[in-house]
Enzyme design. Structure first.
Site, PDB file in Angstrom:
ATOM      1  N   SER A 230      16.383  96.346  -4.778  1.00  0.00           N
ATOM      2  CA  SER A 230      15.248  97.060  -5.382  1.00  0.00           C
ATOM      3  C   SER A 230      15.618  98.435  -5.918  1.00  0.00           C
ATOM      4  O   SER A 230      14.897  98.973  -6.761  1.00  0.00           O
ATOM      5  CB  SER A 230      14.126  97.225  -4.359  1.00  0.00           C
ATOM      6  OG  SER A 230      13.591  95.976  -4.032  1.00  0.00           O
TER       7      SER A 230
ATOM      8  N   HIS B 299      12.590  91.997  -8.786  1.00  0.00           N
ATOM      9  CA  HIS B 299      13.479  90.849  -8.563  1.00  0.00           C
ATOM     10  C   HIS B 299      12.659  89.748  -7.916  1.00  0.00           C
ATOM     11  O   HIS B 299      11.525  89.983  -7.511  1.00  0.00           O
ATOM     12  CB  HIS B 299      14.655  91.235  -7.652  1.00  0.00           C
ATOM     13  CG  HIS B 299      14.176  91.808  -6.344  1.00  0.00           C
ATOM     14  ND1 HIS B 299      13.618  91.027  -5.355  1.00  0.00           N
ATOM     15  CD2 HIS B 299      14.117  93.081  -5.892  1.00  0.00           C
ATOM     16  CE1 HIS B 299      13.245  91.798  -4.348  1.00  0.00           C
ATOM     17  NE2 HIS B 299      13.530  93.047  -4.646  1.00  0.00           N
TER      18      HIS B 299
ATOM     19  N   HIS C 194      16.604  88.072  -1.464  1.00  0.00           N
ATOM     20  CA  HIS C 194      16.112  88.085  -2.838  1.00  0.00           C
ATOM     21  C   HIS C 194      16.603  86.853  -3.586  1.00  0.00           C
ATOM     22  O   HIS C 194      17.548  86.191  -3.165  1.00  0.00           O
ATOM     23  CB  HIS C 194      16.601  89.351  -3.557  1.00  0.00           C
ATOM     24  CG  HIS C 194      16.076  90.613  -2.948  1.00  0.00           C
ATOM     25  ND1 HIS C 194      16.522  91.861  -3.305  1.00  0.00           N
ATOM     26  CD2 HIS C 194      15.132  90.810  -2.002  1.00  0.00           C
ATOM     27  CE1 HIS C 194      15.868  92.772  -2.610  1.00  0.00           C
ATOM     28  NE2 HIS C 194      15.023  92.173  -1.807  1.00  0.00           N
TER      29      HIS C 194
HETATM   30 MG   LIG Z   1       9.981  98.312  -3.190  1.00  0.00          MG
HETATM   31 ZN   LIG Z   2      13.668  93.141  -0.577  1.00  0.00          ZN
END
Ligand SMILES: [Mg+2]
Ligand SMILES: [Zn+2]
Length: 484
Positions: A109, A356, A445
């Protein structure tokens, strides 16, 4: 009850096309299809200069999360779900966004938020510095800082706002205002001594010292624990007119016309998940924070830049609990609706995206309207719904939603899955927690593209398949900035 958009005509026809068609009514589907094309033909590009820009980031809100969130939201209001549209799904323009970091195929992130906020891709884990600097290297970070969109906006007199459900010093919000060799350098105690010696500052300190211009006008979120007494007192002396608030009542009581600078820290760490909130919860919702931030920022004549993050979608996914994540998506959608209702799309660009995706999947052959958190119940050989859940080859039923990896991983024979709202969906690989405690499992992710939804001035630039850093350049074009 979620209030629906007051839609401009072109979006209205578009929304109706999604909302009323039924599988057994071919005329309705056909009419809705032609109405959608007609509505698309009526979309005129808005080429006015944007006065305001609101960037909404649903952390971890990949396409599967949007689809499941839309069904969850529709079913929570008594519909079958698939026909529903989340607030931002009625926006006229969309693009697909490539999210990889400069050094990582599946991103984090910090690197992704930096791409959106600086216009260049960079490494995972770093904030507001270029890929020339390595993570956790203070001197390299100091030498390779790159201005953020908010910093440039502030030089033009724009008011700056940051709203999140995570700590205000967490990666996504920090990328708006900070430059850091490491996303984890949130408070002074988080920096290694040599980094402090070399002149690196905590993310919390950078929030308070943000320049140019008069500082961050509105910052609302969690993370009180990252601000020690001396930091809070320097905030007070920098902003003698400012309001430091800690609960929902104080936020509601703020008069937007007289608020001055506002720092709202509603939790020591991240704010409460929607699923954990009760009547006793003293924290505002993301929608309430978004509403107040817009009301305050709207008093700046030159306009504003506001970043709003639905930050806990991601964290619920890391726990492998889809029911928790989808409630966060629902609130995120409501916050966007709130913004849409408050601004004028003639002069305000709204972008909605994710940083993401996640390893989240929606699969099997569930029948139409099957409960989204439920077990897969299929159709029979004539296409009509069966009344018992399907069984996999191991003799157990399975849920529609699942994760490729994470804490729901099943080793050994698979038990019957739980369909409780707080259940961990079953998963395959017991991946370790990458960020915190490596003995715990956390879901990871995902690396596929994420959607970008856009409405307002220059929103038609959200088109095609773009690199994530292009979002910065769409925003700067919308403000009418000359390319250097
Ligand atoms: Mg965040
Ligand atoms: Zn995360």
């Amino acid at each position: 009850m979620v209030t629906r958009f007051v839609l401009p005509a072109f979006i209205l026809a578009f929304a109706l096309s999604c909302g009323t068609a039924q599988a057994d009514e071919p005329d309705v589907w056909f009419a809705a299809g032609t109405a959608t094309v007609k509505a698309r033909l009526a979309v005129k590009p808005n080429t006015r200069k944007a006065k305001n820009i609101i960037l909404f980031i649903g952390d971890g809100m990949g396409v599967t999360t949007v689809t499941a969130g839309r069904i969850f939201d529709g079913q929570s209001r008594g519909g079958q779900g698939e026909e529903n549209a989340l607030s931002f799904e009625n926006f006229p323009h969309t693009a697909l966004v490539k999210t990889y970091n400069s050094n990582q195929q599946v991103p984090d992130s910090a690197g992704t938020a930096s791409a959106m906020n600086t216009g260049v891709k960079t490494r995972a884990g770093v904030l507001g510095i270029t890929a020339a600097a390595h993570r956790a290297n203070c001197s390299e970070a100091l030498a390779n800082s790159v201005p953020t969109f908010a910093e440039r906006a502030a030089t033009q007199g724009k008011a700056i706002g940051v709203v999140t459900t995570t700590r205000i010093t967490h990666a996504t919000p920090a990328a708006v205002y900070a430059h850091s060799a490491d996303r984890e350098w949130e408070g002074a105690d988080d920096l290694p001594p040599d980094a402090l010696q070399q002149g690196c500052k905590s993310i919390a300190q950078q929030l308070i010292e943000f320049s140019p211009g008069p500082g961050i006008a509105v910052a609302l979120g969690g993370g009180r624990g990252k601000f020690d007494a001396s930091l809070l007192s320097s905030w007070r002396s920098r902003f003698p007119d400012g309001r430091l608030i800690a609960d929902r009542t104080a936020l509601a009581a703020l008069d937007p016309a007289k608020a001055g600078h506002v720092l709202g820290l509603f939790n020591k760490s991240h704010m409460a998940y929607m699923q954990d909130r009760t009547a006793q919860t003293t924290e505002p919702t993301l929608s309430e924070m978004t509403a107040k931030a817009i009301e305050i920022l709207s008093h700046t004549k030159q306009g504003y830049f506001l970043m709003v993050e639905g930050g806990r979608i991601d964290q619920a996914h890391h726990e492998g609990v889809a029911g928790k994540a989808l409630l966060e998506v629902q609130e995120f959608s409501k916050a966007i609706q709130t913004a849409f209702d408050k601004v004028d799309l003639k002069d305000t660009l709204i972008l909605v995206t994710a940083d993401h995706s996640h390893s989240f999947t929606m699969a099997g052959y569930p029948t139409r309207g099957n409960p989204i958190l439920g077990l897969v119940t299929e159709n029979d050989e004539h296409g009509d719904p069966l009344d018992v859940p399907a069984l996999a080859l191991d003799g157990q039923p399975f849920t529609t939603l699942g994760y490729y990896n994470g804490p729901g991983a099943v080793t050994g024979p698979r038990p019957a899955p739980s369909t409780a709202a707080n259940a961990k969906q079953q998963a395959l690989i017991p991946t370790a927690d990458h960020f915190a405690n490596a003995t715990n499992s956390a879901e990871t992710h995902g690396g596929e593209d994420v959607p970008l939804y856009a409405a307002g001035p220059w929103s038609h630039l959200a088109d095609g398949v773009i690199e994530q850093n292009v979002i910065y350049h769409i925003m700067s074009h919308a403000y009418g900035w000359r390319t250097p």
